[in-house]
Every structure is written in structure tokens, then in C-alpha cells.
Design an enzyme around this catalytic site. Structure first.
Site, PDB file in Angstrom:
ATOM      1  N   TYR A 183      53.576  -9.894  12.570  1.00 20.61           N
ATOM      2  CA  TYR A 183      53.137  -8.732  11.774  1.00 20.61           C
ATOM      3  C   TYR A 183      53.773  -8.713  10.385  1.00 20.61           C
ATOM      4  O   TYR A 183      54.116  -7.635   9.889  1.00 20.61           O
ATOM      5  CB  TYR A 183      53.514  -7.419  12.474  1.00 20.61           C
ATOM      6  CG  TYR A 183      53.109  -7.293  13.917  1.00 20.61           C
ATOM      7  CD1 TYR A 183      51.778  -7.410  14.287  1.00 20.61           C
ATOM      8  CD2 TYR A 183      54.053  -7.034  14.909  1.00 20.61           C
ATOM      9  CE1 TYR A 183      51.402  -7.274  15.613  1.00 20.61           C
ATOM     10  CE2 TYR A 183      53.676  -6.891  16.234  1.00 20.61           C
ATOM     11  CZ  TYR A 183      52.344  -7.010  16.577  1.00 20.61           C
ATOM     12  OH  TYR A 183      51.981  -6.865  17.887  1.00 20.61           O
ATOM     13  N   TYR A 226      47.627   1.563  22.296  1.00 20.93           N
ATOM     14  CA  TYR A 226      47.902   0.149  22.033  1.00 20.93           C
ATOM     15  C   TYR A 226      48.048  -0.551  23.380  1.00 20.93           C
ATOM     16  O   TYR A 226      48.767  -0.076  24.255  1.00 20.93           O
ATOM     17  CB  TYR A 226      49.202  -0.006  21.225  1.00 20.93           C
ATOM     18  CG  TYR A 226      49.631  -1.449  21.087  1.00 20.93           C
ATOM     19  CD1 TYR A 226      49.034  -2.278  20.142  1.00 20.93           C
ATOM     20  CD2 TYR A 226      50.603  -2.000  21.919  1.00 20.93           C
ATOM     21  CE1 TYR A 226      49.399  -3.615  20.026  1.00 20.93           C
ATOM     22  CE2 TYR A 226      50.975  -3.332  21.805  1.00 20.93           C
ATOM     23  CZ  TYR A 226      50.373  -4.132  20.862  1.00 20.93           C
ATOM     24  OH  TYR A 226      50.737  -5.451  20.755  1.00 20.93           O
ATOM     25  N   ASP A 271      48.494   1.804  31.736  1.00 16.76           N
ATOM     26  CA  ASP A 271      49.294   0.784  31.065  1.00 16.76           C
ATOM     27  C   ASP A 271      50.681   1.387  30.837  1.00 16.76           C
ATOM     28  O   ASP A 271      50.903   2.137  29.887  1.00 16.76           O
ATOM     29  CB  ASP A 271      48.624   0.392  29.740  1.00 16.76           C
ATOM     30  CG  ASP A 271      49.454  -0.612  28.946  1.00 16.76           C
ATOM     31  OD1 ASP A 271      50.598  -0.913  29.357  1.00 16.76           O
ATOM     32  OD2 ASP A 271      48.954  -1.096  27.904  1.00 16.76           O
ATOM     33  N   LYS A 275      57.645  -5.100  29.407  1.00 16.54           N
ATOM     34  CA  LYS A 275      58.779  -4.649  28.598  1.00 16.54           C
ATOM     35  C   LYS A 275      60.123  -4.542  29.364  1.00 16.54           C
ATOM     36  O   LYS A 275      60.862  -5.504  29.393  1.00 16.54           O
ATOM     37  CB  LYS A 275      58.433  -3.325  27.915  1.00 16.54           C
ATOM     38  CG  LYS A 275      57.263  -3.467  26.914  1.00 16.54           C
ATOM     39  CD  LYS A 275      57.687  -3.433  25.483  1.00 16.54           C
ATOM     40  CE  LYS A 275      56.692  -4.108  24.560  1.00 16.54           C
ATOM     41  NZ  LYS A 275      55.418  -3.402  24.349  1.00 16.54           N
TER      42      LYS A 275
HETATM   43  C1  LIG Z   1      54.046  -3.945  24.223  1.00 14.73           C
HETATM   44  C2  LIG Z   1      52.865  -3.387  24.893  1.00 14.73           C
HETATM   45  C3  LIG Z   1      51.801  -4.217  25.305  1.00 14.73           C
HETATM   46  C4  LIG Z   1      51.759  -5.686  25.008  1.00 14.73           C
HETATM   47  O1  LIG Z   1      52.813  -6.399  25.602  1.00 14.73           O
HETATM   48  P1  LIG Z   1      53.198  -7.855  25.040  1.00 14.73           P
HETATM   49  O2  LIG Z   1      54.258  -8.312  25.972  1.00 14.73           O
HETATM   50  O3  LIG Z   1      53.687  -7.648  23.642  1.00 14.73           O
HETATM   51  O4  LIG Z   1      51.978  -8.672  25.092  1.00 14.73           O
HETATM   52  C5  LIG Z   1      50.745  -3.626  25.975  1.00 14.73           C
HETATM   53  N1  LIG Z   1      50.723  -2.307  26.227  1.00 14.73           N
HETATM   54  C6  LIG Z   1      51.728  -1.488  25.862  1.00 14.73           C
HETATM   55  C7  LIG Z   1      51.660  -0.036  26.203  1.00 14.73           C
HETATM   56  C8  LIG Z   1      52.827  -1.999  25.170  1.00 14.73           C
HETATM   57  O5  LIG Z   1      53.811  -1.178  24.774  1.00 14.73           O
END
Ligand SMILES: *Cc1c(COP(=O)(O)O)cnc(C)c1O
Length: 433
Positions: free
Chosen positions: A29, A157, A251, A280
Site C-alpha cells: 500500500y 474489508y 469474518d 490475525k
Molecule cells: C486483515 C483482514 C483480512 C485479510 O487478511 P490477510 O491475512 O491480510 O489476507 C480479511 N478480513 C478482515 C476482517 C481483516 O481484518
């Protein structure tokens, strides 16, 4: 000769590896032609990042919210060292190993209802891709292939791959460049009133024959702007999906493992999604690993005598043993140390440290939830000067859009948290006062 970014104004001497490698690395980015070069890190420990020049920064964002127990927690280090001596990694096709199966059964036990079938991958984006593929293939297996659209929310996101970009906020997301090749998914406003919930429910009922699933970041939309919604709103959205017989994908890559003060945000709201994605903080910030956990009822549809009904996905580093060992050790820590209590207690400390900033004219909002503190400004005119001012204040915090936020390790020592909040508050007062 390859180009290098402009030198970082707060760096004097740099190590040899840095000077040699910088012309060859592509940064995330980042417009590398104009953005100051990154800072070289020598080591990390607890909530601190030690730079090559010896300076220490208090990490306010736990490496993109991953290092929930702080860096190099001895339990995580021991578990990974022991795993390294047995099986660092072995392919997951036709072979399995103890850390992955142990982790799968523990996730199944922790998650509500029949969320109990675990597919491992190596990044959050991929785990969301897998969730989307499971939903699509599930409908196909149930004889409803026309259910192939996704509904997601503005401000959301879900990752950087082409599939996940299509369900992100088209304006706020970093993905407007690719709109012309992305699938046209339906990204709708997140309901915030009873009337808007009713509208959302009516839309689902009207269009459900084409909808594969609704995708949401429960309780907190992270990378899209750190916006919060209530437990009641999450329940109402989940109920609308259930009533319309539309799959509900949570998610939880940002929120899970204590960030909001609960192990899972959906559990906090007493909601059982059909599919949940985790990454994460799954490994406590040590190794890349992600999990897509699916309700048994959905997984059952794939359980036939036809090889073509199998789930068609398989990352090379699937179920990485080092990552699974770290994740198991991280779950041990959630059992043996009061991580969730610490996360809930942090909300008060964040409010105390940041709340006064509300009185500043250019501060639009200050909001805190669990171990997330957000200062929203009218706009950040020059993000780079903010970043440098924060480093000068001794903290590692990365403002984006119009927000300055902190998401520290859940067990950040109190004195480090004080330094962090004072550094952030002083910077906001100077640059937005
Ligand atoms: C960081 C994140 C992703 C993407 O994860 P990556 O390991 O960076 O591919 C997807 N959804 C949410 C809510 C996130 O915070």
C-alpha cells in the site's frame, strides 16, 4: 539500478542488509517514490519494537492486531521451538499432524453450535475466499446454483484478493482501481435503525433466490475505518438472514480472540454464523495461519460418493504445523491468563486516555470498545507528518483514512499503555488542536 524510496527523516545510520535489500523490495500500500523508507527493526519483545539504531517504540497496533499476547511470549516461543524439532511443516494432502487436528478440535469446541468443520489456509484473504467458495458450492450441491451473489456492507474489508475485494467497500476500500474486473457484488449500507433493518430484511426476502450469503465483520469493521455497530444490530442482521434462509458468514479475522473483549464477536451477540473466518490473532502474531470454520450442516452437503462434490481448494502451506503449534499455545494462554478480562478492562483505560480529545474542534469522534481505541478526525491532511510525529512521541501507530487508532497487545503493561495513550493524545493535540 533499481530505485529506492526517499530516506526516512528520523533515521541516521542504517545497517548493511537494509541498504542492500531496499532497492529490491516492494512495500504494501505504498507509493514508494514519495513515501519515506521503512524503519529497520532489530528485535521485538512484549509491546516494544526495537529499531536498529537502538530506539524503542511502544507498539500501539500489535502488528496489524496479531500479537495479542505481546511479542515473543515464552509459551508461544517454546511451543514453536518444540514443533520445529518434530514437524516444521508437512503437506496436508493425504497427511495430517497433531497440532492441526488438535487446533481444529479446540476451535470446534470453542465455537458455538455445530460450527465444527475446519479448513486451514495461510492468510485471512484466502480464508474468506474459501468461505465464499463453500457457500457457492453448497448451494450448487443443494441444486440452487442460481444463488451465487454476495451481500456485504459499506465500510467493510475482507482482504486483497480479487474475490474478497469485490465484497469490500467500493469507495473506502483500496480497490477502486480494479472495479472494472471485479464481480459486481451487492455492498449495502449497514443498517443502523429498525427501519433500515426492515428494509434489509425485505431486500433479502425479495432477492434470496440469487444470494449465496451475507458477509459481515461482526461488531467492528476494522480496516475499512474502525466503525462499531451494536450487539443488537448484529443480532438483527443475523435474524434477517435466518428468516430469509440466506447463509451468514462472519469474518472475525479482526475481532476474534479478545479484541472486543470476547473470544468471538458473534458469541458476544449470541449469534451462530454458518461460516466463520479466523486469522490475525489466531497464532498470537507469530506465523501466518487462517481457518474457515463451517457448520456441520453445510459441510454435510459435500459428503457424498461423488469426488466432484469435494471442496475444491488446497493451499500448499495448508495447516502449517508451526502456525498450528503457536495457535494451540495461544489458546492455552487464553485459558491460563486473564486475556479477555484485560481486553475488557482496557476499554476504560482507552476512554480515560483518549476521551478528552472529543473537545478538540477537528476531532469528529472518539470511540473505544474492548482493546480498540479510535480517534476520528475531520481529515488527516498529511498522513506522513502524523506518522513521524507519532514515532517522535515514541509510539508505533499507523493512522489511515481520517482515523488514528490503537489496538495494542491485550496484555500491554500498564506503563506502556500510559506512554502509548499520552503519545497519541499529545500528537492529536498538536496536529489537530
Ligand atoms: C486483515 C483482514 C483480512 C485479510 O487478511 P490477510 O491475512 O491480510 O489476507 C480479511 N478480513 C478482515 C476482517 C481483516 O481484518
Amino acid at each position: 539500478m533499481p530505485k529506492v524510496p526517499p530516506p526516512h527523516p528520523l533515521l541516521s545510520a542504517v545497517p548493511e542488509w537494509y541498504a542492500h535489500g531496499l532497492p529490491h523490495i516492494w512495500l504494501p500500500y505504498t507509493q514508494m517514490a514519495t513515501t519515506p523508507a521503512p524503519l529497520p527493526v532489530r528485535s521485538v519483545l512484549g509491546s516494544r519494537i526495537v529499531l536498529e539504531d537502538g530506539r524503542e517504540l511502544i507498539d500501539g497496533i500489535a502488528s496489524w492486531w496479531t500479537a495479542c499476547h505481546g511479542y515473543r511470549h515464552p509459551r508461544l516461543v517454546e511451543a514453536m521451538k518444540a514443533q520445529l524439532d518434530a514437524v516444521p511443516h508437512v503437506m496436508f494432502g493425504g497427511l495430517v499432524h497433531a497440532p492441526a487436528l488438535r487446533l481444529a478440535s479446540r476451535l470446534a469446541a470453542l465455537l458455538p453450535g455445530d460450527l465444527s468443520r475446519v479448513f486451514f489456509s495461510e492468510s485471512g484473504s484466502v480464508s474468506v475466499e474459501v468461505a465464499m467458495k463453500v457457500a457457492l458450492q453448497y448451494h450448487r450441491l443443494r441444486g440452487r446454483p442460481e444463488r451465487h451473489r454476495f451481500v456485504s456492507f459499506l465500510g467493510g474489508y475482507h482482504g486483497d484478493t480479487l474475490g474478497t475485494m469485490a465484497v469490500a467497500d467500493p469507495e473506502e476500500g483500496m480497490h477502486t482501481l480494479f472495479q472494472h474486473v471485479l464481480r459486481k457484488e451487492q455492498v449495502v449500507p449497514l443498517p443502523s435503525t429498525a427501519a433500515e433493518v426492515a428494509e434489509f430484511r425485505a431486500m433479502l426476502l425479495r432477492e434470496r433466490d440469487e444470494i449465496a450469503a451475507v458477509l459481515i465483520e461482526p461488531l467492528v469493521q476494522g480496516a475499512g475505518g474502525m466503525r462499531f455497530h451494536s450487539v443488537d444490530m448484529l443480532r438483527a442482521i443475523a435474524a434477517a438472514c435466518r428468516d430469509a434462509d440466506v447463509l451468514f458468514i462472519a469474518d472475525e479475522i479482526f475481532v476474534a480472540f479478545g479484541r472486543t473483549g470476547a473470544m468471538f464477536a458473534t458469541a458476544e451477540a449470541d449469534v451462530t454464523p454458518d461460516i466463520i473466518t479466523l486469522s490475525k490473532a489466531l497464532t498470537g502474531g507469530t506465523a501466518p495461519l487462517a481457518a474457515t470454520v463451517v457448520r456441520e450442516e453445510l459441510a454435510d452437503a459435500f459428503w457424498t460418493d461423488d469426488p466432484e462434490d469435494a471442496l475444491m481448494h488446497g493451499p500448499t502451506y495448508m495447516g502449517h504445523a508451526l502456525g498450528c503449534a503457536a495457535a494451540n499455545a495461544s489458546l492455552d494462554l487464553f485459558e491460563s491468563e486473564p486475556r479477555l478480562v484485560e481486553a475488557r478492562a482496557m476499554e476504560t483505560r482507552l476512554e480515560e486516555g483518549l476521551g478528552d480529545l472529543r473537545s478538540l474542534e477537528r476531532v469528529v469522534d472518539v470511540r473505544c470498545r474492548g482493546a480498540i481505541g479510535v480517534v476520528q478526525l475531520e481529515h488527516l491532511a498529511d498522513v506522513e507528518s502524523w506518522k513521524q510525529a507519532l514515532i517522535r512521541a515514541g509510539v508505533w501507530v499507523r493512522p489511515f483514512g481520517n482515523i488514528v487508532y490503537v489496538t495494542p497487545a491485550l496484555n500491554i503493561p500498564d506503563e506502556d499503555l500510559t506512554t502509548l495513550l499520552e503519545g497519541v493524545a499529545a500528537t492529536v493535540r498538536t496536529l489537530a488542536g
